[in-house]
Design an enzyme around this catalytic site. Structure first.
Site, short mmCIF file in Angstrom:
data_model
loop_
_atom_site.label_atom_id
_atom_site.label_comp_id
_atom_site.label_asym_id
_atom_site.label_seq_id
_atom_site.Cartn_x
_atom_site.Cartn_y
_atom_site.Cartn_z
N LYS A 201 0.85 -1.19 0.00
CA LYS A 201 0.00 0.00 0.00
C LYS A 201 0.88 1.24 0.00
O LYS A 201 1.73 1.40 0.87
CB LYS A 201 -0.93 0.06 1.21
CG LYS A 201 -1.98 1.17 1.12
CD LYS A 201 -2.75 1.36 2.40
CE LYS A 201 -2.02 2.26 3.36
NZ LYS A 201 -2.86 2.69 4.49
N ARG A 203 0.55 5.51 -0.30
CA ARG A 203 -0.38 6.63 -0.28
C ARG A 203 0.37 7.91 -0.64
O ARG A 203 1.38 8.24 -0.02
CB ARG A 203 -1.02 6.79 1.10
CG ARG A 203 -2.14 7.83 1.14
CD ARG A 203 -2.57 8.14 2.56
NE ARG A 203 -3.10 6.96 3.23
CZ ARG A 203 -4.37 6.57 3.17
NH1 ARG A 203 -5.23 7.27 2.47
NH2 ARG A 203 -4.77 5.49 3.83
N GLY A 233 -10.91 2.30 5.16
CA GLY A 233 -10.56 2.04 3.77
C GLY A 233 -9.42 1.05 3.61
O GLY A 233 -9.46 0.19 2.72
#
Length: 326
Positions: A201, A203, A233
């Protein structure tokens, strides 16, 4: 010993006090029309060992900044009035997520918060499953105590998994160590092999990306573990990825249930069978009331905090409490 719980943390404070077999000490909090506030103990603190509990999650019309300032000022007030030692008991520590520079001219807010506590004369800080343990321990120059909840999550994991093989899963690379420690704790307690997995992940400017998925989850009961759930999320993204790869059951585990904007989507998703958090933040109980049909379980954490306080006051062994080997 004196033990205070500031406004917004009274519920957890009362639980801790009961476990300690003491009463919460009285204090006053006043808010002024211009947004300023003051707080003071209503009993003498001179020469006492002071513990002040306050979780620093914003919500209910009160920001994390207000809660942080109130806690800092109350600790300073106790020291100003002769407290021998002041310990901040902060189950959820605000600003712990920003612990390094990832973009040009980024703040390192974890360190700034540590400096604020130290400037107020805080002798010790106790927190629970902080976002980045290394950053927390390196930021503070006063004594820092970190409590984790691995042992608390083991029983519900066993109950929910039943006869299915178990996979402990991190929803991002930053949580791999946390998930590995939970995996090891489960194996030590059950004597059974536990699988492990994680996904990528990234961001940037609030856009999440990353497709790497590692681990075998097919036909397993998957437990996605993180330190907190905010909008949900991250958990939901990982849960959907596990379902796509054949997971038989998917559960979300986090110590801190912030449940901010967007969490209703998480509660309504069929991708996650159960969500398990502790009562470190009042928002978890509030979410249970607002969403009675949500698959949400709340584990009490007051006894762990009370045991830590008792050992710090006595003093006793914190390493033994949290399971750090000699």
């Amino acid at each position: 010993m004196r033990f205070f719980a500031l406004k917004g943390s009274e519920q957890l404070g009362a639980t801790v006090a009961r476990s300690l077999a003491i009463d919460l000490d009285p204090h006053e909090e006043r808010d002024f029309e211009d947004g300023e506030h003051k707080a003071r103990p209503l009993v003498s603190v001179r020469g006492k060992d002071i513990y002040v509990l306050h979780s620093l999650a914003g919500g209910g019309g009160v920001s994390a900044n207000d809660k942080l300032c109130k806690l800092l000022f109350f600790l300073a007030t106790c020291k100003e009035n002769g407290a021998a030692r002041a310990t901040a008991v902060v189950p959820y520590l605000a600003y712990a997520r920003k612990d390094r520079q990832t973009k040009a001219r980024d703040p390192v807010t974890t360190r700034y918060v540590a400096q604020l506590f130290e400037a107020m004369g805080t002798d010790r800080i106790v927190t629970l499953d902080v976002h980045n343990l290394s950053a927390f321990q390196n930021a503070f120059r006063c004594e820092s105590i970190h409590l984790d909840t691995r042992k608390h999550f083991a029983p519900p994991i066993g109950k929910l998994a039943g006869d299915l093989p178990v996979t402990i899963f991190s929803p991002d690379g930053g949580g791999v160590k946390r998930a590995q420690l939970l995996k090891e704790a489960l194996e030590a307690e059950t004597g059974k092999e536990v699988s492990f997995g994680f996904m990528e992940k990234r961001r940037s400017r609030n856009v999440v990306s990353g497709e790497l998925f590692a681990g075998d989850v097919a036909d397993n009961a998957v437990f996605i573990v993180d330190d907190m759930i905010s909008s949900g999320g991250t958990m939901l993204r990982a849960a959907l990825a596990c379902r796509e790869r054949g997971a038989r059951a998917v559960h979300a585990i986090a110590t801190h249930g912030l449940f901010g904007k967007g969490a209703d989507v998480l509660f309504g998703s069929r991708a996650i069978d159960r969500i398990i958090v502790t009562d470190s933040i009042d928002a978890a109980t509030a979410a249970k009331v607002l969403h009675p049909q949500a698959p949400l379980d709340i584990l009490p954490i007051g006894r762990l905090i009370s045991m830590a306080i008792r050992r710090l006051h006595t003093p006793g062994s914190i390493s033994e409490l949290i399971g750090i080997e000699d």
